[in-house]
Enzyme design. Structure first.
Site, PDB file in Angstrom:
ATOM      1  N   HIS A  92      -7.709   3.099 -16.556  1.00 17.99           N
ATOM      2  CA  HIS A  92      -8.777   2.564 -15.705  1.00 17.99           C
ATOM      3  C   HIS A  92      -9.659   1.555 -16.415  1.00 17.99           C
ATOM      4  O   HIS A  92     -10.595   1.030 -15.836  1.00 17.99           O
ATOM      5  CB  HIS A  92      -9.608   3.715 -15.126  1.00 17.99           C
ATOM      6  CG  HIS A  92      -8.764   4.662 -14.326  1.00 17.99           C
ATOM      7  ND1 HIS A  92      -8.094   5.714 -14.903  1.00 17.99           N
ATOM      8  CD2 HIS A  92      -8.436   4.675 -13.023  1.00 17.99           C
ATOM      9  CE1 HIS A  92      -7.406   6.354 -13.974  1.00 17.99           C
ATOM     10  NE2 HIS A  92      -7.590   5.734 -12.822  1.00 17.99           N
ATOM     11  N   GLU A 124      -3.652  13.277 -14.597  1.00 13.40           N
ATOM     12  CA  GLU A 124      -4.627  12.387 -15.209  1.00 13.40           C
ATOM     13  C   GLU A 124      -5.446  13.180 -16.212  1.00 13.40           C
ATOM     14  O   GLU A 124      -6.563  13.584 -15.913  1.00 13.40           O
ATOM     15  CB  GLU A 124      -5.525  11.794 -14.120  1.00 13.40           C
ATOM     16  CG  GLU A 124      -6.415  10.702 -14.643  1.00 13.40           C
ATOM     17  CD  GLU A 124      -7.410  10.247 -13.594  1.00 13.40           C
ATOM     18  OE1 GLU A 124      -7.002   9.497 -12.709  1.00 13.40           O
ATOM     19  OE2 GLU A 124      -8.569  10.650 -13.679  1.00 13.40           O
ATOM     20  N   HIS A 181       3.133  13.079  -9.296  1.00  4.92           N
ATOM     21  CA  HIS A 181       1.987  12.651 -10.103  1.00  4.92           C
ATOM     22  C   HIS A 181       0.684  13.022  -9.422  1.00  4.92           C
ATOM     23  O   HIS A 181       0.570  12.947  -8.205  1.00  4.92           O
ATOM     24  CB  HIS A 181       2.024  11.132 -10.311  1.00  4.92           C
ATOM     25  CG  HIS A 181       0.790  10.609 -10.957  1.00  4.92           C
ATOM     26  ND1 HIS A 181       0.465  10.901 -12.254  1.00  4.92           N
ATOM     27  CD2 HIS A 181      -0.226   9.853 -10.486  1.00  4.92           C
ATOM     28  CE1 HIS A 181      -0.693  10.340 -12.549  1.00  4.92           C
ATOM     29  NE2 HIS A 181      -1.138   9.695 -11.492  1.00  4.92           N
ATOM     30  N   ARG A 187     -16.697  -1.548   2.175  1.00  2.00           N
ATOM     31  CA  ARG A 187     -15.258  -1.366   2.129  1.00  2.00           C
ATOM     32  C   ARG A 187     -14.761  -0.612   3.378  1.00  2.00           C
ATOM     33  O   ARG A 187     -15.232   0.473   3.689  1.00  2.00           O
ATOM     34  CB  ARG A 187     -14.850  -0.607   0.877  1.00  2.00           C
ATOM     35  CG  ARG A 187     -13.358  -0.620   0.698  1.00  2.00           C
ATOM     36  CD  ARG A 187     -12.925   0.087  -0.564  1.00  2.00           C
ATOM     37  NE  ARG A 187     -11.532   0.453  -0.449  1.00  2.00           N
ATOM     38  CZ  ARG A 187     -10.534  -0.393  -0.641  1.00  2.00           C
ATOM     39  NH1 ARG A 187     -10.764  -1.645  -0.979  1.00  2.00           N
ATOM     40  NH2 ARG A 187      -9.281   0.006  -0.492  1.00  2.00           N
ATOM     41  N   ASP A 237       0.876  -1.159   0.000  1.00  2.00           N
ATOM     42  CA  ASP A 237       0.000   0.000   0.000  1.00  2.00           C
ATOM     43  C   ASP A 237       0.917   1.214   0.000  1.00  2.00           C
ATOM     44  O   ASP A 237       1.994   1.164   0.568  1.00  2.00           O
ATOM     45  CB  ASP A 237      -0.830  -0.043   1.297  1.00  2.00           C
ATOM     46  CG  ASP A 237      -1.669   1.190   1.510  1.00  2.00           C
ATOM     47  OD1 ASP A 237      -2.855   1.114   1.210  1.00  2.00           O
ATOM     48  OD2 ASP A 237      -1.148   2.215   1.987  1.00  2.00           O
TER      49      ASP A 237
END
Ligand SMILES: *[C@@H]1O[C@H](CO)[C@@H](O)[C@H](O)[C@H]1NC(C)=O
Ligand SMILES: *[C@@H]1O[C@H](CO)[C@@H](O)[C@H](O)[C@H]1NC(C)=O
Ligand SMILES: *[C@@H]1O[C@H](CO)[C@@H](O)[C@H](O)[C@H]1NC(C)=O
Length: 792
Positions: A731, A702, A678, A552, A526
């Site tokens: 994606h 993105e 990024h 979740r 992670d």
């Protein structure tokens, strides 16, 4: 003879009146306690497991409902046993409580109705979509959105001008009665109508001038129906959550609040409006005029608002509910300090007008520290999860009523011990933070000079190609990590397995012809935990699950003390990867703001200080990477935007330390080291100057999903460093053709200077398969080669 007689009567009446006075006094002059909401997951993750089992077709709706019922009972009993007076009901949910409102109010968009599913399946389809090709079912989920500044996500059902509200399911009445049957009196919880309409989504095909808030008149009758039914069933109090009050925009909602609460008050139980997640600000001007029973304040986040609110309501009939016990952090409350704050309110209003409470629902905290077996006694003595917070709320009320319980005494001791620990934690780190200079926040030379040095050092072509960092995380990688975790692989075997993955990633990049390599990050579980585990100052729970959305849950690391880096964290892997190739290797780090934002921060020092401690640790890592021969280093800060405060007036101070933290972590190296960052979003809007202020040599964004218009923003602000707008969307498994990528590059080159452009996908490739990754990157490399000739 007369005197004793009259004395007898006198004494009798005196005693009687003292008795009566005492009864009344006791009844009315008591501070009460409340909890706004509780985690849904259930002990042992019962709810989550039952829901997922139902989704998998392993259990029936009845079985799911019986688990849900047991969990609701367990929650009520836990809060009641803690000694809390106002126990919430109606806020339990199988997916999301905002979605519950829409569904219960009969707001079910046509695309779900058409699937002809059962009620429960329609509800879940609205939350998460549903696809069952064999049965011809295919419907997308409603939009999800972040809930204020928490990491909980709400489901925003579409509303349009012809949306009608009809009470389909009176969840609040049902649960109120369910608790009552168990002998537990509760305070039902609903979103207030203004917040409900502010949070739901405007349907895509609704007219431009439509806003869901325009549906208020249609919505009020349903609220009246629910609230009247609760009153009729015997509920004395109701909690209406209006967290929208923590936003600037609520300050103009005075007329709407007046309309709603004047309509609801006559038919409803006594209304407490809650205002979690921030301060009520100027909205207090109209709140004090409302016909409500009480107003709740978030005093965990905004203790300073207490004085002005007390002043505003002291001559009204409105009581106050003090949100003192944090619903957002996992720290033990300083009950003695809370008591002093509450005493202020009691001095102004009297004890009978004061309730002590949690600052928000406890849904943002794990259930209990009692199940944590790996934490030390000392660590446990610092923490307080939902169950413990309920006990704190009750102990605080008792203390204010003159009975200091054992818990209160223990709390005072624990807080004192924690303060002592904080004071002595790691003075070297603090001295280092105190010694941060302006110089340390800047690279040695401005960008044009650095660029020349980097050109020589990295020797990259024009339109250099690179990726964002991660390569496909295959089943083999996950299995190796799991085995290593269980002790089935030795450290040596695990390292060998990871080295083999890195070798594979390097070979792959050689073959594909990329220019700036990455090692692929197979060793990372992670992007935050990986670093937290290697830094001092973090602890990890075993069962500290917190809901992110639906079923979740995440388990955030906890920052408990001053943060430092005992040893390099990534150098070993990056250096190994570099040893396998002549192409330059990019080092990959998660930035300080993001590590902090995705963890539970300390409560005793500011986030700014914690972020700077992290930045110093990362600064050392960046320097070590450069010394190990790594020529480009990417530091990702996806959370910079996510962490923006709710109120605009708080943005500047946040952005200042966030930007400084990034610069601090990246400015320790020579000019010839290329710093990348990024951003996995493209909506820079008003934070653009801060992105620019990061002064990264290269940023990748993105851009592929969003309109290319966003690049105009870069142009209009005169962005002058290198930039890699994603040339395709990772994606989806779809492979973009070479021509498509060429077209995108050409479109971008119309807006951006060609010599500043970097060619990369729009995000990391962790979730993709190797096959589509190879095909896509081969096309990307070919398109970049074409661009080099085209724009020579
Ligand atoms: C459903 O049952 C199958 C077969 O027993 C099992 O493999 C799977 O893990 C179950 N899934 C869930 C979510 O309970
Ligand atoms: C980061 O912080 C923001 C604002 O406090 C919050 O909305 C977001 O969910 C956080 N992210 C995580 C992963 O906790
Ligand atoms: C408790 O709070 C009071 C009032 O703020 C303060 O004077 C006292 O020192 C505190 N006691 C402890 C043990 O912290």
């Amino acid at each position: 003879m007369r005197r004793p007689f009259s004395l007898f009567f006198f004494t009798f009446f005196l005693l009687l009146s003292i008795f009566i006075y005492n009864i009344n006094h006791h009844k009315s002059k008591m501070v009460k306690s409340a909890v706004l909401g509780y985690p849904r997951i259930g002990v042992g993750r019962a709810t989550k497991k039952a829901i997922e089992s139902y989704w998998a077709g392993n259990s029936t709706a009845e079985e799911l409902e019986s688990v849900a019922k047991a969990v609701r009972k367990e929650r009520w009993e836990s809060i009641k046993n803690a000694g809390v007076d106002f126990i919430p009901s109606g806020e339990f949910t199988l997916y999301d409580h905002l979605l519950d409102h829409s569904y219960n109010f009969g707001v079910i968009p046509q695309r779900y109705v058409e699937q002809k599913l059962s009620g429960l399946d329609t509800y879940f389809a609205m939350g998460r979509g549903k696809q069952d090709r064999a049965k011809g079912i295919d419907v997308v989920a409603s939009e999800m959105g972040k809930f204020f500044d928490s990491n909980y996500h709400i489901v925003k059902v579409d509303h349009s001008p012809d949306t009608e509200f009809k009470l389909l399911n009176n969840q609040w009445l049902n649960e109120y009665k369910e608790a009552k049957a168990l002998g537990i009196e509760t305070r039902p919880v609903l979103f207030g109508p203004i917040t409900y309409l502010s949070l739901v989504r405007k349907a895509r095909d609704a007219p431009a001038d439509f806003e869901p808030i325009q549906l208020l008149d249609k919505l009020i009758p349903v609220y009246k129906e629910v609230l009247a039914s609760l009153k009729e069933a015997g509920a004395e109090y109701v909690q209406l959550d209006e967290p929208i009050l923590s936003l600037d925009k609520a300050e103009s909602f005075g007329a709407e609040f007046k309309k709603v609460y004047e309509a609801l008050a006559p038919v409803a139980p006594k209304i407490t409006i809650t205002s979690a997640y921030g301060r009520v600000g100027k909205s207090i001007d109209y709140l004090k005029e409302l016909p409500i029973h009480a107003l709740h304040l978030d005093l965990d986040r905004e203790p300073k608002q207490l004085d002005s609110v007390l002043e505003a309501i002291k001559d009204t009939k409105i009581d106050i509910e003090l949100g003192l016990i944090s619903g957002r952090n996992i720290w033990k409350n300083d009950l003695n300090a809370s008591k002093a704050l509450a005493q202020k309110a009691i001095d102004v209003l009297g004890a009978d007008r004061v309730v002590v409470s949690t600052s928000s629902s406890l849904l943002h905290t794990p259930i209990s520290i009692k199940v944590e077996k790996k934490l030390t006694e000392q660590q446990l003595s610092w923490l307080s999860f939902a169950e413990e917070k309920c006990e704190e709320v009750a102990a605080l009320a008792h203390a204010l009523n003159g009975q200091e319980t054992a818990l209160f005494e223990q709390n005072t001791k624990d807080i004192a011990a924690r303060r002592e620990f904080e004071r002595t934690s790691d003075s070297a780190v603090r001295d280092r933070v105190a010694g941060i200079t302006e110089e340390m926040l800047s690279r040695k030379a401005p960008f044009p000079e650095r660029r020349a040095a980097q050109k020589k050092h990295l020797n990259l072509p024009k339109f250099p190609t690179t990726t964002i960092g991660s390569f496909p995380q295959t089943k083999e990688i996950r299995q190796a990590r799991a085995k290593f975790g269980k002790g089935e692989l030795t450290a040596e075997q695990y390292e060998k397995a990871m080295e083999a993955e890195i070798q594979h990633a390097v070979d792959f990049q050689e073959k594909t012809g990329l220019d700036l390599f990455v090692h692929g990050e197979p060793e990372r579980n992670d992007m935050v935990q990986y670093f937290g585990e290697q830094l001092t100052g973090f602890i990890f729970t075993q069962l500290g699950w917190v809901q992110s959305y639906g079923s979740r849950y995440v388990r955030p690391p906890i920052v408990v003390s001053d943060v430092s880096r005992p040893a390099p964290m990534t150098v070993r892997w990056s250096a190994y990867a570099q040893s396998l190739t002549k192409k330059p290797m990019k080092g990959m780090l998660t930035g300080p703001v993001t590590i902090l934002n995705w963890s539970f921060p300390r409560a005793d020092v500011s986030k700014e200080v914690q972020s700077k401690q992290l930045a110093l640790a990362l600064r050392d890592e960046v320097v070590d990477l450069a010394n190990a021969g790594i020529k480009a280093i990417q530091v990702d800060e996806p959370a910079i935007r996510e962490g923006l405060p709710l109120r605009k007036s708080d943005w500047d101070s946040y952005l200042k330390w966030a930007v400084d933290s990034f610069r601090l972590s990246t400015s320790g190296v020579e000019n010839d080291i290329q710093v990348h960052s990024h951003f996995c979003y493209s909506d820079f809007g008003d934070i653009f100057p801060s992105i620019q202020a990061l002064d990264a040599d290269v940023i990748s964004i993105e851009a592929s999903k969003a309109d290319l218009k966003l690049l105009d923003v870069f142009k209009s602000y005169g962005y002058s460093n290198e930039i890699g707008p994603g040339v395709y969307d990772i994606h989806s498994p779809r492979v973009p053709s070479e021509q498509e990528i060429k077209d995108r590059i050409a479109a971008m080159a119309k807006v951006l200077p060609a010599d500043l452009m970097v060619v990369n996908p729009d995000c990391g490739l962790k979730t993709r398969g190797w096959k589509e990754t190879e095909e896509s990157l081969t096309n990307l490399v070919a398109a970049a080669r074409w661009a080099r000739e085209q724009y020579a």
